[in-house]
Design a protein around this motif. Structure first.
Motif, PDB file in Angstrom:
ATOM      1  N   GLU A 106       0.843  -1.196   0.000  1.00  0.00           N
ATOM      2  CA  GLU A 106       0.000   0.000   0.000  1.00  0.00           C
ATOM      3  C   GLU A 106       0.888   1.259   0.000  1.00  0.00           C
ATOM      4  N   GLU A 107       0.377   2.307  -0.649  1.00  0.00           N
ATOM      5  CA  GLU A 107       1.130   3.564  -0.653  1.00  0.00           C
ATOM      6  C   GLU A 107       1.311   4.101   0.758  1.00  0.00           C
ATOM      7  N   ASN A 108       2.346   4.882   0.927  1.00  0.00           N
ATOM      8  CA  ASN A 108       2.618   5.525   2.222  1.00  0.00           C
ATOM      9  C   ASN A 108       2.821   4.538   3.363  1.00  0.00           C
ATOM     10  N   THR A 109       3.367   3.371   3.057  1.00  0.00           N
ATOM     11  CA  THR A 109       3.732   2.429   4.115  1.00  0.00           C
ATOM     12  C   THR A 109       5.241   2.188   4.006  1.00  0.00           C
ATOM     13  N   PRO A 110       5.871   1.746   5.087  1.00  0.00           N
ATOM     14  CA  PRO A 110       7.302   1.405   5.006  1.00  0.00           C
ATOM     15  C   PRO A 110       7.597   0.370   3.924  1.00  0.00           C
ATOM     16  N   PHE A 111       6.691  -0.567   3.677  1.00  0.00           N
ATOM     17  CA  PHE A 111       6.926  -1.558   2.612  1.00  0.00           C
ATOM     18  C   PHE A 111       6.972  -0.881   1.246  1.00  0.00           C
ATOM     19  N   HIS A 112       6.152   0.137   1.076  1.00  0.00           N
ATOM     20  CA  HIS A 112       6.122   0.861  -0.199  1.00  0.00           C
ATOM     21  C   HIS A 112       7.467   1.551  -0.423  1.00  0.00           C
ATOM     22  N   ALA A 113       7.967   2.190   0.643  1.00  0.00           N
ATOM     23  CA  ALA A 113       9.257   2.877   0.550  1.00  0.00           C
ATOM     24  C   ALA A 113      10.369   1.860   0.276  1.00  0.00           C
ATOM     25  N   ALA A 114      10.278   0.710   0.933  1.00  0.00           N
ATOM     26  CA  ALA A 114      11.314  -0.316   0.743  1.00  0.00           C
ATOM     27  C   ALA A 114      11.301  -0.822  -0.701  1.00  0.00           C
ATOM     28  N   ARG A 115      10.123  -0.953  -1.277  1.00  0.00           N
ATOM     29  CA  ARG A 115      10.049  -1.402  -2.668  1.00  0.00           C
ATOM     30  C   ARG A 115      10.674  -0.359  -3.602  1.00  0.00           C
ATOM     31  N   ARG A 116      10.394   0.921  -3.290  1.00  0.00           N
ATOM     32  CA  ARG A 116      10.960   1.993  -4.121  1.00  0.00           C
ATOM     33  C   ARG A 116      12.485   1.968  -4.068  1.00  0.00           C
ATOM     34  N   ARG A 117      13.030   1.649  -2.908  1.00  0.00           N
ATOM     35  CA  ARG A 117      14.489   1.609  -2.751  1.00  0.00           C
ATOM     36  C   ARG A 117      15.079   0.319  -3.318  1.00  0.00           C
ATOM     37  N   GLY A 118      14.199  -0.566  -3.787  1.00  0.00           N
ATOM     38  CA  GLY A 118      14.677  -1.838  -4.344  1.00  0.00           C
ATOM     39  C   GLY A 118      14.994  -2.860  -3.266  1.00  0.00           C
ATOM     40  N   GLU A 119      14.543  -2.611  -2.040  1.00  0.00           N
ATOM     41  CA  GLU A 119      14.859  -3.542  -0.938  1.00  0.00           C
ATOM     42  C   GLU A 119      13.777  -4.594  -0.729  1.00  0.00           C
ATOM     43  N   LEU A 120      12.647  -4.403  -1.388  1.00  0.00           N
ATOM     44  CA  LEU A 120      11.565  -5.381  -1.245  1.00  0.00           C
ATOM     45  C   LEU A 120      11.029  -5.678  -2.635  1.00  0.00           C
ATOM     46  N   ARG A 121      11.081  -6.942  -2.996  1.00  0.00           N
ATOM     47  CA  ARG A 121      10.574  -7.315  -4.318  1.00  0.00           C
ATOM     48  C   ARG A 121       9.316  -8.130  -4.163  1.00  0.00           C
ATOM     49  N   GLU A 122       8.243  -7.635  -4.760  1.00  0.00           N
ATOM     50  CA  GLU A 122       6.968  -8.351  -4.672  1.00  0.00           C
ATOM     51  C   GLU A 122       7.047  -9.679  -5.413  1.00  0.00           C
ATOM     52  N   LEU A 123       6.232 -10.606  -4.988  1.00  0.00           N
ATOM     53  CA  LEU A 123       6.108 -11.858  -5.726  1.00  0.00           C
ATOM     54  C   LEU A 123       5.550 -11.510  -7.113  1.00  0.00           C
ATOM     55  N   PRO A 124       6.129 -12.061  -8.197  1.00  0.00           N
ATOM     56  CA  PRO A 124       5.578 -11.752  -9.527  1.00  0.00           C
ATOM     57  C   PRO A 124       4.094 -12.134  -9.610  1.00  0.00           C
ATOM     58  N   ALA A 125       3.348 -11.409 -10.454  1.00  0.00           N
ATOM     59  CA  ALA A 125       1.890 -11.588 -10.520  1.00  0.00           C
ATOM     60  C   ALA A 125       1.510 -13.028 -10.865  1.00  0.00           C
ATOM     61  N   ASP A 126       2.257 -13.665 -11.768  1.00  0.00           N
ATOM     62  CA  ASP A 126       1.861 -15.032 -12.145  1.00  0.00           C
ATOM     63  C   ASP A 126       2.072 -16.005 -10.982  1.00  0.00           C
ATOM     64  N   ALA A 127       3.121 -15.787 -10.195  1.00  0.00           N
ATOM     65  CA  ALA A 127       3.346 -16.658  -9.028  1.00  0.00           C
ATOM     66  C   ALA A 127       2.241 -16.424  -7.995  1.00  0.00           C
ATOM     67  N   ALA A 128       1.849 -15.164  -7.817  1.00  0.00           N
ATOM     68  CA  ALA A 128       0.778 -14.857  -6.857  1.00  0.00           C
ATOM     69  C   ALA A 128      -0.538 -15.483  -7.319  1.00  0.00           C
ATOM     70  N   ALA A 129      -0.791 -15.452  -8.637  1.00  0.00           N
ATOM     71  CA  ALA A 129      -2.032 -16.035  -9.169  1.00  0.00           C
ATOM     72  C   ALA A 129      -2.047 -17.550  -8.940  1.00  0.00           C
ATOM     73  N   THR A 130      -0.894 -18.181  -9.109  1.00  0.00           N
ATOM     74  CA  THR A 130      -0.820 -19.630  -8.857  1.00  0.00           C
ATOM     75  C   THR A 130      -1.121 -19.926  -7.395  1.00  0.00           C
ATOM     76  N   LEU A 131      -0.531 -19.116  -6.500  1.00  0.00           N
ATOM     77  CA  LEU A 131      -0.799 -19.331  -5.074  1.00  0.00           C
ATOM     78  C   LEU A 131      -2.287 -19.152  -4.767  1.00  0.00           C
ATOM     79  N   PHE A 132      -2.912 -18.162  -5.394  1.00  0.00           N
ATOM     80  CA  PHE A 132      -4.340 -17.900  -5.179  1.00  0.00           C
ATOM     81  C   PHE A 132      -5.163 -19.134  -5.558  1.00  0.00           C
ATOM     82  N   SER A 133      -4.904 -19.671  -6.756  1.00  0.00           N
ATOM     83  CA  SER A 133      -5.686 -20.827  -7.216  1.00  0.00           C
ATOM     84  C   SER A 133      -5.428 -22.050  -6.349  1.00  0.00           C
TER      85      SER A 133
END
Ligand SMILES: C[S@@+](CC[C@H](N)C(=O)[O-])C[C@H]1O[C@@H](n2cnc3c(N)ncnc32)[C@H](O)[C@@H]1O
Ligand code: SF4
Length: 391
Positions: free
Chosen positions: A203-230
């Protein structure tokens, strides 16, 4: 009754009460929650009771079907405050005999010690923010409890109330399918009858958002997240807790009735800082929103009896948008009877025919004599489906 205990005939009326404080702010969370050195519990109790009384006047004669203490961290409330609010609500409205009263709780030991007192106050359902059953993941999420402490809290909750649910956050960075499956199995071994499984959102304006901007947090790719969902949906269905909403799973009869009020677009009151409500009076549905900042809300309630920031009548177009956005999250979708109740027409008369057909041809949407619902493939791309249908 539908298979998840949802009574399509009885129009629910819910009460949401927001407690905006937490012991610490989790780095992923953008809920209206704040950390304060000290909280004047009595002052907050008086203010919440005052705002409740204010709105009760506008909704006299309704039959209350659910109360939900959300946050923030409502398990930090004094049980006396919870008791006073439940008692006041029972005085303002006639309560359904099976009134559901949920309280969100963090699973630290000091809060778990209060579960029995919450039950004595009238809470009959606890929703516990377990978040992960892996200590490394809990540390990453900035949580202040271990997996063992969380499970001990779940056990105490079971002793206190008949209905217990817990939340887990998945699709965490680098989480692989095997590790998540093992974690889910540990969760299912607790034999819950309701479980909420949220994909991590940055979410915007959270420490995780800032960490992602700095390249310190990489989200799970969308296709991997979709597989986990199913895979999650399949595993939970096999365990007898099919999804009844995008992120919510329950055994038959154990769905959260309060949240169904939102998804079915029924009326609810929202009191406390930042709370939203939808109230129909004199044939008009009104969207209410309370002041978000805790101190500003408190000051307003003390001066004029309520902290309403906005009370906006919703026209038919706005109601259609909201109803479709909420209702297509449900596995059961939106019943024709509900669409008729709210908008006085059939979905085919309200939504663009070409778009309805295109979505059905693509296999994302099902429309039949009962109503309309998203298919499994549609749920995987629900945001895109909604943008297209409601454009
Ligand atoms: C109001 S919060 C929880 C209540 C309680 N304070 C707690 O943390 O245990 C409701 C739930 O939303 C989920 N949540 C909050 N932020 C999230 C995010 N960014 N991504 C995924 N789930 C999130 C968490 O599972 C959380 O338990
Ligand atoms: S996840 Fe819960 S404890 Fe953490 S900041 Fe959000 S509301 Fe507070």
């Amino acid at each position: 009754m539908s298979e998840n205990g949802e009574d399509r005939e009885a129009p629910g009326f819910g009460l949401y009460i927001h407690w905006p404080f937490c012991r610490a702010k989790c780095p992923y969370c953008d809920f209206n929650s704040h950390v304060r050195d000290a909280i004047e519990q009595r002052r907050w109790r008086t203010a919440l009771l005052a705002e409740l009384a204010h709105y009760a006047e506008e909704t006299a004669g309704r039959r209350l079907t659910s109360i939900f203490f959300g946050g923030g961290t409502p398990s930090l409330m004094d049980p006396e405050t919870v008791a006073a609010l439940i008692e006041a609500a029972n005085g303002h409205w006639a309560a359904a005999p099976d009134l559901e009263v949920t309280l969100e709780a963090n699973p630290t030991s000091s809060e778990a010690e209060k579960f029995a007192a919450f039950a004595a106050a009238g809470v009959n359902r606890l929703s516990i923010g377990v978040q992960a059953l892996d200590d490394t993941a809990l540390a990453f999420l900035g949580r202040r409890h271990s997996a063992a402490e969380a499970l001990a809290a779940v056990a105490l909750a079971r002793q206190a109330v008949a209905r217990v649910s817990f939340d887990l956050i998945y699709a965490r960075p680098d989480q692989d399918a095997a590790a998540w499956a093992a974690e889910l199995d540990r969760a299912l071994a607790e034999a819950p009858d309701h479980i909420s499984l949220y994909q991590l959102t940055i979410e915007e304006n959270t420490p995780f958002h800032a960490a992602r901007r700095r390249g310190e947090l990489r989200e799970l790719p969308a296709d991997a997240a979709a597989t986990l969902f199913s895979e999650t949906r399949q595993r939970l269905t096999d365990a007898g807790l099919a999804a009844y909403e995008v992120s919510n799973h329950a055994r038959p009869g154990a769905a959260c009735r309060h949240n169904l009020v939102y998804w079915r677009y029924l009326d609810y009151l929202g009191i406390g800082p930042g709370a939203h409500g939808r109230i129909t009076a004199k044939g008009q549905k009104v969207a209410t929103r309370q002041h978000r900042a805790p101190e500003a809300w408190l000051d307003l309630v003390e001066r004029r009896g309520h902290g309403t920031r906005q009370a906006e009548p919703l026209d038919a177009a706005a109601r259609l948008q909201e109803m479709v956005m909420m209702g297509l999250r449900l596995t059961a979708g939106i019943a024709r009877t509900d669409i008729r109740r709210e908008l006085g027409a059939e979905p085919e008369a309200l939504l663009p025919a070409t778009r309805l057909t295109a979505l059905q041809d693509a296999g994302y949407l099902l429309v039949d004599e009962d109503g309309m619902r998203a298919s499994e493939a549609g749920l995987l791309r629900l945001n895109a489906l909604l943008s297209y249908l409601l454009a």
